[in-house]
Design a protein around this motif. Structure first.
Motif, short mmCIF file in Angstrom:
data_model
loop_
_atom_site.label_atom_id
_atom_site.label_comp_id
_atom_site.label_asym_id
_atom_site.label_seq_id
_atom_site.Cartn_x
_atom_site.Cartn_y
_atom_site.Cartn_z
N ARG A 209 0.85 -1.20 0.00
CA ARG A 209 0.00 0.00 0.00
C ARG A 209 0.88 1.25 0.00
O ARG A 209 0.61 2.22 -0.70
N GLY A 210 1.98 1.17 0.78
CA GLY A 210 2.90 2.31 0.84
C GLY A 210 3.55 2.59 -0.52
O GLY A 210 4.01 3.70 -0.79
N ARG A 211 3.60 1.59 -1.37
CA ARG A 211 4.19 1.76 -2.71
C ARG A 211 3.14 2.19 -3.72
O ARG A 211 3.41 2.23 -4.92
N GLY A 212 1.93 2.45 -3.25
CA GLY A 212 0.91 3.01 -4.14
C GLY A 212 0.01 1.99 -4.80
O GLY A 212 -0.67 2.30 -5.78
N PHE A 213 -0.02 0.77 -4.28
CA PHE A 213 -0.91 -0.24 -4.86
C PHE A 213 -2.14 -0.45 -4.00
O PHE A 213 -2.08 -0.36 -2.78
N TYR A 214 -3.26 -0.77 -4.64
CA TYR A 214 -4.37 -1.39 -3.94
C TYR A 214 -4.21 -2.88 -4.11
O TYR A 214 -3.79 -3.36 -5.18
N LEU A 215 -4.53 -3.62 -3.06
CA LEU A 215 -4.40 -5.08 -3.19
C LEU A 215 -5.53 -5.77 -2.46
O LEU A 215 -6.06 -5.25 -1.48
N SER A 216 -5.92 -6.92 -2.98
CA SER A 216 -7.02 -7.67 -2.39
C SER A 216 -6.51 -8.99 -1.84
O SER A 216 -5.79 -9.71 -2.52
N PRO A 217 -6.90 -9.31 -0.61
CA PRO A 217 -6.59 -10.64 -0.10
C PRO A 217 -7.28 -11.66 -0.98
O PRO A 217 -8.36 -11.40 -1.51
N THR A 218 -6.65 -12.80 -1.19
CA THR A 218 -7.26 -13.79 -2.08
C THR A 218 -8.25 -14.64 -1.31
O THR A 218 -7.90 -15.36 -0.38
N ARG A 219 -9.48 -14.53 -1.72
CA ARG A 219 -10.54 -15.38 -1.19
C ARG A 219 -11.46 -15.65 -2.35
O ARG A 219 -11.65 -14.79 -3.20
N SER B 211 -1.86 -21.24 0.45
CA SER B 211 -0.45 -21.41 0.12
C SER B 211 -0.13 -20.97 -1.31
O SER B 211 1.00 -20.70 -1.65
N ALA B 212 -1.12 -20.92 -2.19
CA ALA B 212 -0.83 -20.56 -3.58
C ALA B 212 -0.42 -19.09 -3.68
O ALA B 212 0.64 -18.78 -4.19
N TYR B 213 -1.25 -18.20 -3.22
CA TYR B 213 -0.83 -16.81 -3.08
C TYR B 213 -1.78 -16.11 -2.12
O TYR B 213 -2.88 -16.60 -1.85
N ASP B 214 -1.33 -15.01 -1.58
CA ASP B 214 -2.07 -14.35 -0.51
C ASP B 214 -2.78 -13.09 -0.96
O ASP B 214 -3.81 -12.73 -0.41
N PHE B 215 -2.17 -12.37 -1.92
CA PHE B 215 -2.74 -11.11 -2.35
C PHE B 215 -2.78 -11.02 -3.86
O PHE B 215 -1.85 -11.47 -4.55
N VAL B 216 -3.84 -10.42 -4.36
CA VAL B 216 -3.86 -9.96 -5.74
C VAL B 216 -3.51 -8.48 -5.70
O VAL B 216 -4.19 -7.70 -5.02
N VAL B 217 -2.44 -8.09 -6.38
CA VAL B 217 -2.05 -6.68 -6.43
C VAL B 217 -2.59 -6.10 -7.72
O VAL B 217 -2.33 -6.62 -8.81
N HIS B 218 -3.39 -5.02 -7.61
CA HIS B 218 -3.97 -4.41 -8.80
C HIS B 218 -2.99 -3.39 -9.39
O HIS B 218 -2.18 -2.81 -8.66
N PRO B 219 -3.05 -3.17 -10.69
CA PRO B 219 -2.13 -2.20 -11.31
C PRO B 219 -2.30 -0.83 -10.65
O PRO B 219 -3.41 -0.48 -10.24
N ARG B 220 -1.21 -0.07 -10.56
CA ARG B 220 -1.29 1.27 -9.97
C ARG B 220 -2.37 2.07 -10.67
O ARG B 220 -2.48 2.04 -11.90
#
Lengths: 360, 360
Positions: free
Chosen positions: A84-94, A110-119
């Motif tokens: 978030r500090g780097r300017g991304f919005y991200l969603s926990p994966t559920r 275990s596959a991945y924890d967050f989906v990071v959306h493009p800036r």
């Protein structure tokens, strides 16, 4: 404003949808103006003072309770805050949350924890810049899971510093146009092979072997070959050895290779031969602690370009320790090469896995 | 001129003493004008054309015969040629030969292979610049043998390229003047410890831990400590943990450390605490694939100097693979640090071993 735990999500009402979701990318709409937050998102809003309490718990208490309740909570919180500090919005994966894929099914954490959306985009747009998996430096990561999809590892070290490593599957192709002469004759000496009267082109244009006394002073064309080089030439049918030819010569080198390094020799030879077939020249990576360094196009040794890759050969069931990954990737970066792991399976197929440091 | 094998040395007569020994540093006087040469020296003189044959064998034949007769002959020949090419005279180590020490007794060849004399001096003067041990990249080297004496490893990789690595025993002493405050109170969260209200000096002057959200934005003095940092502070009696104090707090951290990394935690803690006692500040070496990086003198974190060492903690019975050594030493050199191995024995003593690349 307060939130309330409902199972494992935090429900927030009031103007939460507009204030947190629509304008700042937190959570998932839960009907009306309400949203559901993951614990990590809720902790971040508490931390920033945007929420006052969750079921009466302020930041410290909620943080400690969540660490107890959810695996790797503290690590995921650190990564969430950093991104978030780097300017991304991200969603926990559920399942059903933004960016989750239809085929994720009951997405294993275990596959991945967050989906990071493009800036500049938020969870509503469903676009994906990175899929991030959070691991502590003490957790091991099976190579097979890095091969399964392009994932960014966010490694949290013991002092809570972060390193991002991106795993991709590279295509390795070269343009070295060289065919070895078809009657070389060598002798096995301990764990190397000497060809006493090699044509100059073998080293100069094929970059096979090494002149007996180094690059500066050679004796009448004597070339030393490594065992993988010799085995590859013997398999091509162009190297005889102590009088043996063809398959016999090949078997003699392979026996010697197995004697000095076990089944690892077969894996290294498979990788060496595959690279040569692809017109890439592999040479020893010893000085870099790797199996090979590679040259995509060798015109001549006197006019050698920079080598592009460091290759480490591993069995396909290999499990990485994050610290070993850090060592390899850091070294490769320092010498302007790309670190590639060649994962060799029982069926002799090779999966190529590139891991590089990423600054999100 | 011809030579003749006598047991395992080559006897040469004629003007050999003046021509080869006195003026060019080969062999050992054998009475009169005769000298004895080791096989490696004799091969070099054949190679250069200074000798014609040994018992009728020219270079190729003698080289192949010697490879069969003596372990690592081809490797030792490569190193001998390389060091002579760099302007050194060197003597093979044999009892009674130049540079061999009185206490070498029946010198095992595994200890070292060559005595390298300082440039401009020969075997007659008995001075020693390096003691060189020749190993192939596939041979392992016990740490205990590198500790036993300052030795230069000449590693011959599979393609016959050479790397020289010098092993020494460094003295580690620092000048960081910091005493932690005596009542810190923390909470164990998974595999780290959070101190919610740490005084600023703990991080800024002691360089303990890491602000909860990184260096740029901290929350009311919350500091995360690694388990070794917390265990060290608890051992000093200044950190209580979840209400437990003194030895109980220490035991709680150590239990957690052992749970996440086994007996390795005890070894790392011993090294961490010893460095702190010596006024050196160890921080995680994760980004370099090591256990710690160290700062000899921390005045403040905002005014931090370059860290000097990378430390890898190993059990004292560790056996090095030359390729792993190459990886560590190359990485350390690339970031201008010195690679130090901390060998921890059963008696809790620590032996420090520095390995660095050497250009002879």
């Amino acid at each position: 404003m307060d939130g309330h735990l409902r199972g494992d999500v935090v429900r927030v009402g009031g103007d939460a949808r507009q204030r947190f979701h629509d304008s700042r990318g937190y959570g998932r709409p839960a009907g009306g103006n309400e949203i559901d937050l993951s614990r990590v998102e809720a902790a971040h809003l508490l931390f920033r003072g945007d929420l006052d309490a969750i079921d009466g718990m302020e930041f410290e208490e909620f943080f400690v309770a969540s660490t107890g309740a959810r695996e790797r909570f503290a690590l995921r919180f650190l990564v969430y805050v950093d991104l978030r500090g780097r300017g991304f919005y991200l969603s926990p994966t559920r399942k059903g949350w933004p960016g989750a894929r239809d085929d994720d099914g009951d997405l294993p954490l275990s596959a991945y924890d967050f989906v990071v959306h493009p800036r500049g985009t938020g969870p509503g747009e469903d676009a994906v810049e990175h899929r991030v998996r959070v691991v502590g430096e003490r957790q091991s990561v099976p190579a097979s899971e890095l091969l399964a999809e392009n994932v960014v590892l966010a490694v949290v070290d013991e002092e809570s510093e972060l390193t991002y490593l991106e795993a991709t599957r590279p295509t390795l192709d070269g343009a070295t146009d060289y065919t070895p002469p078809n009657s070389l004759s060598g002798v096995l000496l301990e764990d190397r092979v000497v060809v006493w009267d090699a044509p100059e082109s073998l080293y100069e244009y094929g970059f096979y072997g090494q002149p007996l006394t180094g690059r500066d002073a050679d004796i009448e064309g004597a070339i030393q070959l490594s065992l993988v080089e010799a085995a590859s030439l013997a398999a091509d049918g162009v190297l005889s050895l102590d009088g043996a030819e063809g398959a016999d010569a090949h078997a003699a080198v392979v026996d010697c290779g197995r004697a000095v390094e076990g089944e690892r020799f077969d894996r290294r030879l498979a990788v060496y031969s595959t690279l040569r077939e692809r017109q890439i020249v592999p040479k020893t990576g010893y000085k870099f602690g790797a199996d090979f360094r590679t040259y995509a196009e060798v015109e001549s040794v006197s006019n050698l370009s920079h080598s592009e890759h460091l290759i480490r050969v591993l069995p396909s069931e290999h499990v990485f320790a994050p610290r070993d990954l850090a060592l390899d990737v850091r070294l490769a970066g320092g010498v302007r090469k790309r670190m590639v792991f060649a994962l060799t399976g029982a069926n002799e197929g090779i999966d190529w896995l590139s891991v590089a440091r990423l600054t999100p």
